[in-house]
Design a protein around this motif. Structure first.
Motif, PDB file in Angstrom:
ATOM      1  N   ILE A 145      12.834  74.821  26.320  1.00 54.64           N
ATOM      2  CA  ILE A 145      13.943  74.981  25.360  1.00 54.64           C
ATOM      3  C   ILE A 145      14.997  75.936  25.919  1.00 54.64           C
ATOM      4  O   ILE A 145      16.203  75.675  25.841  1.00 54.64           O
ATOM      5  CB  ILE A 145      13.409  75.474  23.993  1.00 54.64           C
ATOM      6  CG1 ILE A 145      12.601  74.345  23.326  1.00 54.64           C
ATOM      7  CG2 ILE A 145      14.542  75.923  23.083  1.00 54.64           C
ATOM      8  CD1 ILE A 145      11.796  74.772  22.129  1.00 54.64           C
ATOM      9  N   GLU A 146      14.522  77.028  26.525  1.00 53.22           N
ATOM     10  CA  GLU A 146      15.455  78.009  27.124  1.00 53.22           C
ATOM     11  C   GLU A 146      16.208  77.384  28.303  1.00 53.22           C
ATOM     12  O   GLU A 146      17.419  77.538  28.443  1.00 53.22           O
ATOM     13  CB  GLU A 146      14.661  79.237  27.591  1.00 53.22           C
ATOM     14  CG  GLU A 146      15.548  80.356  28.115  1.00 53.22           C
ATOM     15  CD  GLU A 146      14.732  81.516  28.671  1.00 53.22           C
ATOM     16  OE1 GLU A 146      15.327  82.339  29.373  1.00 53.22           O
ATOM     17  OE2 GLU A 146      13.510  81.584  28.423  1.00 53.22           O
ATOM     18  N   ARG A 147      15.476  76.662  29.125  1.00 54.17           N
ATOM     19  CA  ARG A 147      16.086  76.040  30.303  1.00 54.17           C
ATOM     20  C   ARG A 147      17.114  74.991  29.893  1.00 54.17           C
ATOM     21  O   ARG A 147      18.161  74.842  30.515  1.00 54.17           O
ATOM     22  CB  ARG A 147      14.983  75.406  31.160  1.00 54.17           C
ATOM     23  CG  ARG A 147      15.502  74.771  32.442  1.00 54.17           C
ATOM     24  CD  ARG A 147      14.418  73.986  33.149  1.00 54.17           C
ATOM     25  NE  ARG A 147      13.469  74.842  33.819  1.00 54.17           N
ATOM     26  CZ  ARG A 147      12.502  74.392  34.617  1.00 54.17           C
ATOM     27  NH1 ARG A 147      12.367  73.091  34.792  1.00 54.17           N
ATOM     28  NH2 ARG A 147      11.674  75.221  35.198  1.00 54.17           N
ATOM     29  N   LEU A 183      21.930  68.596  23.409  1.00 52.88           N
ATOM     30  CA  LEU A 183      21.407  69.882  23.847  1.00 52.88           C
ATOM     31  C   LEU A 183      21.018  70.846  22.730  1.00 52.88           C
ATOM     32  O   LEU A 183      20.611  71.957  23.018  1.00 52.88           O
ATOM     33  CB  LEU A 183      22.438  70.575  24.760  1.00 52.88           C
ATOM     34  CG  LEU A 183      22.308  70.214  26.235  1.00 52.88           C
ATOM     35  CD1 LEU A 183      23.305  70.986  27.058  1.00 52.88           C
ATOM     36  CD2 LEU A 183      20.912  70.480  26.754  1.00 52.88           C
ATOM     37  N   SER A 184      21.154  70.464  21.480  1.00 52.38           N
ATOM     38  CA  SER A 184      20.787  71.392  20.413  1.00 52.38           C
ATOM     39  C   SER A 184      19.287  71.663  20.463  1.00 52.38           C
ATOM     40  O   SER A 184      18.488  70.797  20.840  1.00 52.38           O
ATOM     41  CB  SER A 184      21.163  70.821  19.048  1.00 52.38           C
ATOM     42  OG  SER A 184      20.295  69.764  18.706  1.00 52.38           O
ATOM     43  N   GLU A 185      18.917  72.879  20.082  1.00 52.98           N
ATOM     44  CA  GLU A 185      17.506  73.280  20.124  1.00 52.98           C
ATOM     45  C   GLU A 185      16.654  72.374  19.240  1.00 52.98           C
ATOM     46  O   GLU A 185      15.523  72.030  19.573  1.00 52.98           O
ATOM     47  CB  GLU A 185      17.381  74.740  19.676  1.00 52.98           C
ATOM     48  CG  GLU A 185      16.010  75.327  19.953  1.00 52.98           C
ATOM     49  CD  GLU A 185      15.974  76.829  19.727  1.00 52.98           C
ATOM     50  OE1 GLU A 185      14.984  77.291  19.118  1.00 52.98           O
ATOM     51  OE2 GLU A 185      16.916  77.525  20.151  1.00 52.98           O
ATOM     52  N   LYS A 190      12.557  68.162  18.852  1.00 51.57           N
ATOM     53  CA  LYS A 190      12.164  66.828  18.374  1.00 51.57           C
ATOM     54  C   LYS A 190      11.670  65.962  19.536  1.00 51.57           C
ATOM     55  O   LYS A 190      10.652  65.271  19.433  1.00 51.57           O
ATOM     56  CB  LYS A 190      13.371  66.186  17.693  1.00 51.57           C
ATOM     57  CG  LYS A 190      13.087  64.874  16.994  1.00 51.57           C
ATOM     58  CD  LYS A 190      14.360  64.334  16.352  1.00 51.57           C
ATOM     59  CE  LYS A 190      14.209  62.902  15.898  1.00 51.57           C
ATOM     60  NZ  LYS A 190      15.487  62.338  15.430  1.00 51.57           N
ATOM     61  N   LYS A 191      12.407  66.030  20.658  1.00 54.85           N
ATOM     62  CA  LYS A 191      12.013  65.248  21.841  1.00 54.85           C
ATOM     63  C   LYS A 191      10.686  65.743  22.419  1.00 54.85           C
ATOM     64  O   LYS A 191       9.861  64.957  22.875  1.00 54.85           O
ATOM     65  CB  LYS A 191      13.105  65.334  22.918  1.00 54.85           C
ATOM     66  CG  LYS A 191      14.319  64.472  22.624  1.00 54.85           C
ATOM     67  CD  LYS A 191      15.245  64.469  23.819  1.00 54.85           C
ATOM     68  CE  LYS A 191      16.378  63.468  23.632  1.00 54.85           C
ATOM     69  NZ  LYS A 191      17.242  63.404  24.828  1.00 54.85           N
ATOM     70  N   LEU A 192      10.488  67.071  22.407  1.00 58.04           N
ATOM     71  CA  LEU A 192       9.235  67.643  22.917  1.00 58.04           C
ATOM     72  C   LEU A 192       8.048  67.192  22.069  1.00 58.04           C
ATOM     73  O   LEU A 192       6.982  66.864  22.599  1.00 58.04           O
ATOM     74  CB  LEU A 192       9.312  69.170  22.928  1.00 58.04           C
ATOM     75  CG  LEU A 192      10.115  69.795  24.074  1.00 58.04           C
ATOM     76  CD1 LEU A 192      10.339  71.275  23.832  1.00 58.04           C
ATOM     77  CD2 LEU A 192       9.408  69.583  25.407  1.00 58.04           C
ATOM     78  N   LEU A 193       8.260  67.149  20.754  1.00 56.37           N
ATOM     79  CA  LEU A 193       7.204  66.712  19.838  1.00 56.37           C
ATOM     80  C   LEU A 193       6.796  65.270  20.139  1.00 56.37           C
ATOM     81  O   LEU A 193       5.606  64.940  20.215  1.00 56.37           O
ATOM     82  CB  LEU A 193       7.694  66.842  18.390  1.00 56.37           C
ATOM     83  CG  LEU A 193       6.644  66.751  17.288  1.00 56.37           C
ATOM     84  CD1 LEU A 193       5.686  67.930  17.360  1.00 56.37           C
ATOM     85  CD2 LEU A 193       7.308  66.691  15.928  1.00 56.37           C
TER      86      LEU A 193
END
Length: 346
Positions: A145-147, A183-185, A190-193
């Motif tokens: 998320i930071e990257r 690029l919103s957190e 959501k994509k990571l989930l």
């Protein structure tokens, strides 16, 4: 080596023509690589670097939608423009069409970000697309998320840069860089989930040719580890995915030979009689139809046997490891029905 193995197995009537066609259609040393991983793990950086290193064709969502003129490109773009999810079947067909082009056959390919889920992986396998190497990049969600917040894109070259880790030295490139749309957190989370939900099934499919590499380290180290892995050759006891049928009279040893072949080459052993009993024992819908025949000692109708065999032989382990079948077909009529069902031994 592959050509020699195929010659010995297929024993073609015209070996010279066979070898010419093999050389036209195959490049046994060409890379066939999938780069997978969560958002912001560095897939694009790795894929572009490998593409340059091997002079291979990089295939990604961006290249398929915006750099190619494939038959299905416009259909996929229409989904994108409406902010609708592009169906798995459409992605798989786009990839199959692109990878069947001469440049991909000759130079090899680097498939970036595909397959995203189990269904896409199965579809690619059904098209005969099997990567030799799969690289799975990983890092913690907080790092990703930071990257992701520092990610920048060059719209001219599609190269990805980063405000902290990989800033271009060329001032002209710096001026061109834009922040990607998603690029919103919240969007990244959501994509990571979704990635974590699909990851285990994809891992399971490719585990024999897959290597996980930590993306939370200097890019030079990541690229070095990726290159070392994709230059290795996997050893297999079988020259290609076997599809074997044993025929013979009762007592001739079909079951024993099938078991020995399955054990030696790691292929799936399918005994037709055993398969019917398992379907009944498992109380499947087909098993319920088969049960009266088994209980009364009657022969099971060919259409039920074929439906059961088609289901079993199209399952993942049979597609990836190959299979050896005994107990069917028993006559010419059954053999013709097997052939019409697209079950063809090699």
């Amino acid at each position: 080596q592959n050509m020699l193995e195929e010659l010995l197995i297929h024993k073609p009537d015209d070996p010279i023509e066979f070898m010419i066609n093999h050389l036209k259609q195959n490049n046994d040393d060409a890379p066939k690589i999938c780069i997978l991983g969560p958002p912001a793990s560095g897939k694009t950086t790795v894929a572009m670097w490998l593409s340059k290193h091997f002079d291979a064709i990089r295939v990604s969502q961006e290249t398929l939608l915006f750099k190619e003129t494939l038959a299905l490109t416009e259909e996929a773009k229409a989904y994108k423009e409406k902010n609708q999810k592009i169906p798995n079947a459409l992605w798989a067909n786009l990839i199959q069409e692109r990878l069947s082009n001469v440049d991909c056959i000759k130079q090899g390919w680097i498939l970036e970000g595909f397959p995203e889920n189990q269904e896409q992986a199965w579809m690619l396998q059904s098209f005969g697309i099997f990567p030799r190497h799969v690289v799975m990049l990983y890092a913690s969600d907080t790092v990703l998320i930071e990257r992701n917040s520092g990610k920048r894109l060059d719209p001219l070259t599609q190269e990805v840069y980063h405000t902290t880790f990989d800033w271009p030295s060329d001032p002209l490139v710096q001026q061109r860089l834009v922040k990607p749309d998603d690029l919103s957190e919240q969007e990244v989370s959501k994509k990571l989930l979704e990635y974590h939900r699909n990851f285990p099934e994809v891992f399971q499919i490719y585990q024999k040719v897959l290597k996980s590499i930590n993306a939370d380290q200097p890019s030079v180290d990541v690229l070095s580890q990726v290159l070392t892995y994709v230059q290795t050759r996997h050893r297999s006891a079988a020259p290609f995915t076997p599809r074997i049928i044993f025929c013979g009279p009762p007592g001739s040893g079909k079951s024993l030979q099938a078991a020995l072949i399955a054990q030696k080459y790691g292929v799936v052993n399918i005994c037709c009689g055993q398969l019917l009993k398992e379907a009944v024992a498992d109380n499947t819908s087909l098993g319920e139809l088969i049960k009266p025949y088994i209980d009364n000692g009657w022969p099971v109708p060919d259409n039920l046997v074929l439906e059961l065999l088609t289901q079993r032989l199209s399952s993942l382990d049979c597609l990836t490891d190959g299979w050896v079948l005994s107990g069917f077909p028993r006559d010419i009529d059954q053999a013709e029905k097997l052939h019409k069902s697209q079950i063809n031994p090699n």
